[in-house]
Design a protein around this motif. Structure first.
Motif, mmCIF file in Angstrom:
data_model
loop_
_atom_site.group_PDB
_atom_site.id
_atom_site.type_symbol
_atom_site.label_atom_id
_atom_site.label_comp_id
_atom_site.label_asym_id
_atom_site.label_seq_id
_atom_site.Cartn_x
_atom_site.Cartn_y
_atom_site.Cartn_z
ATOM 1 N N ALA A 1 -9.838 -1.711 0.577
ATOM 2 C CA ALA A 1 -8.540 -1.231 0.258
ATOM 3 C C ALA A 1 -8.349 -0.394 -0.998
ATOM 4 O O ALA A 1 -7.695 0.409 -1.163
ATOM 5 N N SER A 2 -9.466 -0.827 -1.978
ATOM 6 C CA SER A 2 -9.349 -0.328 -3.386
ATOM 7 C C SER A 2 -9.659 1.353 -3.202
ATOM 8 O O SER A 2 -8.968 2.140 -3.913
ATOM 9 N N ASN B 1 -3.914 9.214 0.922
ATOM 10 C CA ASN B 1 -2.610 8.920 0.909
ATOM 11 C C ASN B 1 -1.926 8.122 1.847
ATOM 12 O O ASN B 1 -0.469 8.063 2.030
ATOM 13 N N LEU B 2 -2.904 7.279 2.461
ATOM 14 C CA LEU B 2 -2.160 6.092 3.198
ATOM 15 C C LEU B 2 -1.251 5.291 2.691
ATOM 16 O O LEU B 2 -1.385 4.897 1.423
ATOM 17 N N THR B 3 -0.083 4.797 3.363
ATOM 18 C CA THR B 3 0.437 3.771 2.652
ATOM 19 C C THR B 3 0.080 2.523 2.682
ATOM 20 O O THR B 3 -1.019 2.387 3.376
ATOM 21 N N LEU B 4 0.543 1.294 1.987
ATOM 22 C CA LEU B 4 0.088 0.203 1.824
ATOM 23 C C LEU B 4 0.117 -0.509 3.188
ATOM 24 O O LEU B 4 -0.473 -1.250 3.628
ATOM 25 N N GLN B 5 1.281 -0.048 4.105
ATOM 26 C CA GLN B 5 1.489 -0.677 5.336
ATOM 27 C C GLN B 5 0.351 -0.170 6.134
ATOM 28 O O GLN B 5 -0.383 -0.999 6.923
ATOM 29 N N SER C 1 0.433 -9.989 1.920
ATOM 30 C CA SER C 1 -0.807 -10.513 1.818
ATOM 31 C C SER C 1 -1.868 -9.372 1.039
ATOM 32 O O SER C 1 -2.578 -9.990 0.363
ATOM 33 N N LEU C 2 -1.872 -8.294 1.443
ATOM 34 C CA LEU C 2 -2.684 -7.397 0.958
ATOM 35 C C LEU C 2 -2.283 -7.210 -0.632
ATOM 36 O O LEU C 2 -3.169 -7.161 -1.314
ATOM 37 N N ILE C 3 -1.144 -7.398 -1.074
ATOM 38 C CA ILE C 3 -0.672 -6.945 -2.313
ATOM 39 C C ILE C 3 -1.068 -8.175 -3.208
ATOM 40 O O ILE C 3 -1.720 -8.194 -4.185
ATOM 41 N N ALA D 1 0.021 -0.156 -6.152
ATOM 42 C CA ALA D 1 0.776 1.039 -6.674
ATOM 43 C C ALA D 1 0.362 1.579 -8.033
ATOM 44 O O ALA D 1 -0.093 2.737 -8.442
ATOM 45 N N LYS D 2 0.192 0.529 -8.956
ATOM 46 C CA LYS D 2 -0.336 0.739 -10.124
ATOM 47 C C LYS D 2 -1.530 1.173 -10.164
ATOM 48 O O LYS D 2 -2.200 2.180 -10.898
ATOM 49 N N TYR D 3 -2.621 0.578 -9.593
ATOM 50 C CA TYR D 3 -3.954 0.734 -9.454
ATOM 51 C C TYR D 3 -3.822 2.303 -8.854
ATOM 52 O O TYR D 3 -4.787 3.076 -9.295
ATOM 53 N N ARG D 4 -3.303 2.733 -7.833
ATOM 54 C CA ARG D 4 -3.420 3.963 -7.327
ATOM 55 C C ARG D 4 -2.727 5.097 -8.193
ATOM 56 O O ARG D 4 -3.776 6.045 -8.796
ATOM 57 N N LYS D 5 -1.798 4.745 -9.094
ATOM 58 C CA LYS D 5 -1.473 5.684 -10.295
ATOM 59 C C LYS D 5 -2.361 6.022 -11.323
ATOM 60 O O LYS D 5 -2.684 6.894 -11.738
ATOM 61 N N GLN D 6 -2.998 4.747 -11.841
ATOM 62 C CA GLN D 6 -3.957 4.948 -12.907
ATOM 63 C C GLN D 6 -5.193 5.477 -12.351
ATOM 64 O O GLN D 6 -5.578 6.483 -13.115
#
Length: 86
Positions: free
Chosen positions: A22-23, A30-34, A47-49, A61-66
């Motif tokens: 997932a990471s 650009n896949l959504t978390l869903q 559950s993923l989050i 979301a923060k991981y993606r942005k960073q």
């Protein structure tokens, strides 16, 4: 037997691998978390989050942005060029 050899349960090992995948998906697609949650067979996005936060100490979301910021910066740096970070 698995737990004796790996020192974690099979369930936790599978969850760890799914979070690791997932990471990569979070940063490189650009896949959504869903979509990521569905692809990796998590019961829900929540559950993923939750699993991601336990493993990485931050939200997806923060991981993606960073990490996207780091990738974008890397694309501007040429090999051998010194960069001063302030």
């Amino acid at each position: 037997e698995f737990k004796e050899y790996m020192h974690i349960s099979l369930k936790q090992y599978i969850t760890n691998k799914k979070i690791e995948i997932a990471s990569t998906m979070i940063v490189r697609t650009n896949l959504t978390l869903q979509e990521i949650s569905d692809t990796l067979n998590f019961c829900t996005v929540s559950s993923l989050i939750s699993a991601f936060k336990r493993a990485y100490g931050t939200t997806p979301a923060k991981y993606r942005k960073q990490n996207n910021a780091n990738i974008n910066l890397d694309s501007y740096i040429e090999w051998g060029e010194k960069v001063e970070v302030k």
